[in-house]
Design a protein around this motif. Structure first.
Motif, mmCIF file in Angstrom:
data_model
loop_
_atom_site.group_PDB
_atom_site.id
_atom_site.type_symbol
_atom_site.label_atom_id
_atom_site.label_comp_id
_atom_site.label_asym_id
_atom_site.label_seq_id
_atom_site.Cartn_x
_atom_site.Cartn_y
_atom_site.Cartn_z
ATOM 1 N N GLN A 6 1.146 -1.131 -0.055
ATOM 2 C CA GLN A 6 -0.168 -0.119 0.086
ATOM 3 C C GLN A 6 0.729 1.127 -0.127
ATOM 4 N N PRO A 7 0.385 2.435 -0.563
ATOM 5 C CA PRO A 7 1.106 3.538 -0.457
ATOM 6 C C PRO A 7 1.488 3.986 1.002
ATOM 7 N N LYS A 8 2.382 3.229 1.707
ATOM 8 C CA LYS A 8 2.970 3.924 2.911
ATOM 9 C C LYS A 8 4.065 2.940 3.291
ATOM 10 N N LYS A 9 4.684 3.155 4.294
ATOM 11 C CA LYS A 9 5.819 2.801 4.384
ATOM 12 C C LYS A 9 6.053 1.284 4.947
ATOM 13 N N HIS A 10 6.533 0.537 4.281
ATOM 14 C CA HIS A 10 6.753 -0.953 4.822
ATOM 15 C C HIS A 10 8.057 -1.152 5.217
ATOM 16 N N SER A 11 8.234 -2.002 6.105
ATOM 17 C CA SER A 11 9.628 -2.692 6.612
ATOM 18 C C SER A 11 10.542 -3.356 5.857
ATOM 19 N N LEU A 12 11.785 -3.206 5.667
ATOM 20 C CA LEU A 12 12.614 -4.072 4.735
ATOM 21 C C LEU A 12 12.259 -5.377 4.913
ATOM 22 N N GLU A 13 12.167 -5.658 6.135
ATOM 23 C CA GLU A 13 11.864 -7.284 6.439
ATOM 24 C C GLU A 13 10.721 -7.732 5.856
ATOM 25 N N PHE A 14 9.620 -7.104 5.981
ATOM 26 C CA PHE A 14 8.369 -7.187 5.178
ATOM 27 C C PHE A 14 8.455 -7.520 3.879
ATOM 28 N N LEU A 15 9.036 -6.553 3.227
ATOM 29 C CA LEU A 15 9.392 -6.321 1.599
ATOM 30 C C LEU A 15 10.141 -7.500 1.356
ATOM 31 N N ARG A 16 10.986 -8.245 2.115
ATOM 32 C CA ARG A 16 11.815 -9.224 1.513
ATOM 33 C C ARG A 16 11.066 -10.562 1.639
ATOM 34 N N GLU A 17 9.905 -10.639 2.380
ATOM 35 C CA GLU A 17 9.033 -11.498 2.105
ATOM 36 C C GLU A 17 8.060 -11.799 0.812
ATOM 37 N N ILE A 18 7.929 -10.264 0.112
ATOM 38 C CA ILE A 18 7.294 -10.053 -0.922
ATOM 39 C C ILE A 18 8.445 -9.626 -1.996
ATOM 40 N N ALA A 19 9.534 -10.426 -2.035
ATOM 41 C CA ALA A 19 10.656 -9.839 -2.821
ATOM 42 C C ALA A 19 10.032 -9.677 -4.143
ATOM 43 N N HIS A 20 9.229 -10.571 -4.746
ATOM 44 C CA HIS A 20 8.664 -10.487 -6.307
ATOM 45 C C HIS A 20 7.947 -9.196 -6.449
ATOM 46 N N LEU A 21 7.418 -8.336 -5.495
ATOM 47 C CA LEU A 21 6.980 -7.107 -5.614
ATOM 48 C C LEU A 21 7.447 -5.898 -5.031
ATOM 49 N N ARG A 22 8.661 -6.290 -4.522
ATOM 50 C CA ARG A 22 9.369 -4.884 -3.812
ATOM 51 C C ARG A 22 10.084 -4.064 -4.883
ATOM 52 N N PHE A 23 10.355 -4.496 -5.832
ATOM 53 C CA PHE A 23 10.786 -3.448 -6.859
ATOM 54 C C PHE A 23 9.776 -2.447 -7.236
ATOM 55 N N ARG A 24 8.748 -2.462 -6.930
ATOM 56 C CA ARG A 24 7.862 -1.444 -7.142
ATOM 57 C C ARG A 24 7.702 -0.422 -6.240
ATOM 58 N N THR A 25 8.608 -0.428 -5.029
ATOM 59 C CA THR A 25 8.666 0.485 -4.306
ATOM 60 C C THR A 25 9.635 1.495 -4.427
ATOM 61 N N ASN A 26 9.425 2.714 -4.034
ATOM 62 C CA ASN A 26 10.747 3.759 -4.345
ATOM 63 C C ASN A 26 12.090 3.116 -3.991
ATOM 64 N N THR A 27 12.137 2.651 -2.619
ATOM 65 C CA THR A 27 13.417 2.166 -2.307
ATOM 66 C C THR A 27 14.247 1.135 -3.124
ATOM 67 N N PHE A 28 13.474 0.285 -3.653
ATOM 68 C CA PHE A 28 13.971 -1.107 -4.338
ATOM 69 C C PHE A 28 14.208 -0.380 -5.969
ATOM 70 N N GLY A 29 13.360 0.430 -6.263
ATOM 71 C CA GLY A 29 13.403 1.056 -7.580
ATOM 72 C C GLY A 29 14.727 1.729 -7.649
ATOM 73 N N SER A 30 15.158 2.413 -6.677
ATOM 74 C CA SER A 30 16.395 3.215 -6.392
ATOM 75 C C SER A 30 17.550 2.071 -6.533
ATOM 76 N N VAL A 31 17.566 1.310 -5.594
ATOM 77 C CA VAL A 31 18.778 0.412 -5.337
ATOM 78 C C VAL A 31 18.996 -0.336 -6.538
ATOM 79 N N PHE A 32 17.943 -0.887 -7.267
ATOM 80 C CA PHE A 32 18.297 -1.908 -8.328
ATOM 81 C C PHE A 32 18.447 -0.894 -9.708
ATOM 82 N N ARG A 33 18.252 0.242 -9.930
ATOM 83 C CA ARG A 33 18.804 1.214 -11.050
ATOM 84 C C ARG A 33 20.128 1.338 -10.666
#
Ligand code: ATP
Ligand code: MN
Length: 479
Positions: free
Chosen positions: A107-134
Motif C-alpha cells: 500500500q502507499p505507505k512505509k513498509h519495513s524492509l523485513e516485510f518487503l523481503r518476504e514479497i521480494a517479487h513485488l518489492r521492485f515496485r517501491t521507491n527504495t528498491f526502484g532506486s537500489v536496483f537502478r
C-alpha cells in the motif's frame, strides 16, 4: 504496434507543448477521482496524469487501483500544480491489468524492509528498491565500461568447478548421483566415478585461478559472475550466492594492484553519482529519515551523498597489517575492552568489528591493509622475504568492512609448491595452475570485489539481502 510508448523518465525532461503521447505504467496513487501518479520503473518520479472529472464511471474508476497497469493517451501540458513541471491530460485510459486492492500487499505507505523481503517479487515496485536496483544496474554497467576502456578482456570462468583449492568457504556440491541410493566405493566413500563428471564437483567460490590462466596470455582480464559459498554465517554482509568482480593482471605488483583497485572503486562510485543523482538523493533522504529516531551520537556524521563525495576526494589510507594490529592494540576501544573479540596481537585474523573500528573510528575513510601473516591467507599469495607475511591486500570501507580481497600471486614455482605442501593441497588437482609457473611465468596480481557489498556501500542499505533481487541465505531460496 503496441510499444509506441514514451518512457516517463524522458517525458519528464520535455518542455510541455501539447504533445500527444502514449504512456504505460503502474498506478502508485489515485487521488480525488482525478489524479493518477503513474510509474513505469524508468525513474523514481511519477508522472501526474489528470482525468476529466466525471468522464469515467465509478466502476471504471475503482479499477484504477494501486499497481493496476494502465495505458494512457494524452497531451503533455504545463502543470498548474506544485511539485511538477508538467502533467499528462488524459484523452483515453485503458486498463491493461487489474490489481485487486483487497489482495495487493503493497500500500502507499512505509513498509519495513523485513516485510518487503518476504514479497521480494513485488518489492521492485517501491521507491527504495526502484532506486537500489537502478543503481545496481548502473554500477554493473560502469564496471564493464571501466575495464573495457582499459583494454581488459572479459573472461567467463566456469560456474561448475572441480577444485576446492581456494578454501574460501564451504562448498555447494554439484551432483547427479541419486541421493536416496548413493554409489559407494569398497571403503565406504562416495564413488564419484559414477557421477556426471566422473569426479566430485561443486559450485565455484571464485574465478580467480582460471582468471590467472587468462592473464598470463591476454595480459589483463576480469571476471564478473556469480560465486557460491555455503557459509552458515547469517550476517548482513554474507550471501550464499553473490556476484564478484575479479581482475587479474600480468606484470602487476601489489602496488599496481592497490592503485588499480582504488581507481576502480572511485570510478564506479563516480559513475553512479553522475548518472543516478535522483535515486541517490532519494536514498540519502531515506537514510536521514531512518536515523531521525536515533540518538545524535548514533547518527552518521555524513549523509550518503556526502560520504560518496568524500571517498571520491580522498586517497585511501594505506597501512601494513602490522601497523593495523598496533593501532588496534593501542586503541581506547581495546583498553576499555569494548571489542567482542580481544585484540590478541600479531597473527590474529581481524574480525569485522576490528576492521570497522579502523575505517570508521580511527581513519574515517577507506583503508587498504597489506602484508598479512601467511597463516591466515591463501596458498597462492606471494611470500615476502621476511618468511612471515604474504603480499596480500584487503580494502575496508566504512559501514561494511572488507569489500576487496587481493594479492600479488606467487609466480615462483618452487615457492608455490612448497606452500601447497605445507597446506596439504594436492598438486595433482592443480597441475594446470602450476603449469603457468612452468611456462613463461611473470609477476602478476589481482583482487576480488564483492559486488553486493559495493552496492551496499553506494546505496547505504545496511542489509546485503536488500541489494540483490532474490537473496540466497541459509534457509532461504524463495523466488
Ligand atoms: P569475509 O571475511 O567478509 O567473509 P572473505 O575474506 O571470505 O570475506 P574473499 O574470499 O577475499 O572474502 O572474497 C572477496 C570479496 O568477496 C570480499 O572482499 C567480499 O567483498 C566478497 N564476499 C566474500 N564472501 C561473501 C559473501 N558470502 N557474500 C557476499 N560477498 C562476499
Ligand atoms: Mn568469508
Amino acid at each position: 504496434m503496441f510499444n509506441k510508448r514514451v518512457i516517463i523518465k524522458d517525458l519528464l525532461t520535455w518542455e510541455p507543448g501539447s504533445q500527444e503521447v502514449t504512456v504505460m505504467g503502474w498506478v502508485r496513487t489515485f487521488r480525488n477521482g482525478q489524479f493518477i501518479a503513474l510509474n513505469d520503473g524508468s525513474t523514481n518520479s511519477n508522472l501526474q496524469v489528470v482525468l476529466d472529472l466525471g468522464k469515467y464511471g465509478s466502476e471504471f474508476q475503482k479499477r484504477i487501483a494501486v499497481s493496476a497497469a494502465l495505458k494512457i493517451n494524452g497531451t503533455v501540458i504545463a502543470s498548474p500544480g506544485k511539485g511538477q513541471k508538467l502533467e499528462l491530460k488524459a484523452t483515453s485510459v485503458e486498463i491493461l491489468g487489474d490489481s485487486d486492492p483487497e489482495k495487493y500487499p503493497l500500500q502507499p505507505k512505509k513498509h519495513s524492509l523485513e516485510f518487503l523481503r518476504e514479497i521480494a517479487h513485488l518489492r521492485f515496485r517501491t521507491n527504495t528498491f526502484g532506486s537500489v536496483f537502478r543503481i545496481r544496474h548502473a554500477l554493473a554497467f560502469a564496471i564493464h565500461k571501466f575495464f573495457n576502456d582499459k583494454g581488459f578482456l572479459y573472461m567467463h570462468t566456469p560456474i561448475i568447478s572441480a577444485s576446492d583449492a581456494e578454501g574460501a568457504g564451504e562448498l555447494f556440491k554439484v551432483t547427479t548421483l541419486p541421493l536416496e541410493n548413493i554409489p559407494k566405493n569398497e571403503n565406504g566413500s562416495v564413488n564419484f566415478k559414477e557421477d556426471f563428471f566422473e569426479r566430485s564437483t561443486n559450485l565455484t567460490v571464485s574465478g580467480q585461478l582460471e582468471a590467472e590462466l587468462g592473464a598470463t596470455a591476454f595480459g589483463n582480464v576480469y571476471t564478473f559472475g556469480p560465486t557460491f559459498r555455503a557459509e552458515n554465517s547469517n550476517t548482513a554482509r554474507h550471501l550464499a550466492e553473490f556476484w564478484m568482480i575479479e581482475p587479474e593482471m600480468a606484470f602487476y605488483d601489489l602496488e599496481d594492484n592497490m592503485n588499480l583497485a582504488e581507481e576502480f572503486i572511485k570510478y564506479i562510485i563516480k559513475y553512479a553519482v553522475a548518472h543516478n543523482r535522483e535515486d541517490l538523493e532519494f536514498l540519502t533522504q531515506r537514510l536521514e529519515d531512518e536515523e531521525k529516531h536515533l540518538p545524535q551520537d548514533k547518527r552518521s556524521e555524513m549523509s550518503l551523498l556526502q560520504k560518496l563525495e568524500f571517498v571520491l576526494q580522498h586517497e585511501f589510507e594505506r597501512i601494513t597489517y602490522t601497523e593495523a594490529v598496533e593501532i588496534l592494540k593501542e586503541s581506547n576501544y581495546n583498553k576499555k575492552e569494548k571489542f567482542r573479540f580481544p585484540v590478541t596481537g600479531w597473527g590474529m585474523d581481524m574480525q569485522s568489528e576490528h576492521e570497522r573500528y579502523l575505517v570508521e573510528k580511527h581513519f574515517k575513510k577507506p583503508v587498504i591493509i597489506r602484508n598479512y601473516p601467511k597463516e591466515i591467507k591463501a596458498f597462492y599469495m606471494r611470500q615476502n622475504e621476511d618468511g612471515k607475511t604474504v603480499t596480500a591486500m584487503d580494502i575496508l570501507v566504512p559501514g561494511i568492512g572488507e569489500i576487496v580481497g587481493g594479492s600479488q600471486r606467487e609466480e615462483r614455482l618452487d615457492r608455490l609448491e612448497q606452500r601447497m605442501k605445507e597446506m596439504n593441497i594436492p598438486e595433482k588437482d592443480l597441475w594446470w595452475y602450476l603449469d603457468i609457473r612452468r611456462f613463461g611465468t611473470v609477476p602478476h596480481s589481482g583482487f576480488g570485489l564483492g559486488f553486493e557489498r559495493m552496492v551496499q556501500f553506494v546505496t547505504g542499505m545496511t542489509n546485503i539481502r536488500d541489494v540483490i533481487a532474490f537473496p540466497r541465505t541459509p534457509g532461504n531460496a524463495e523466488f
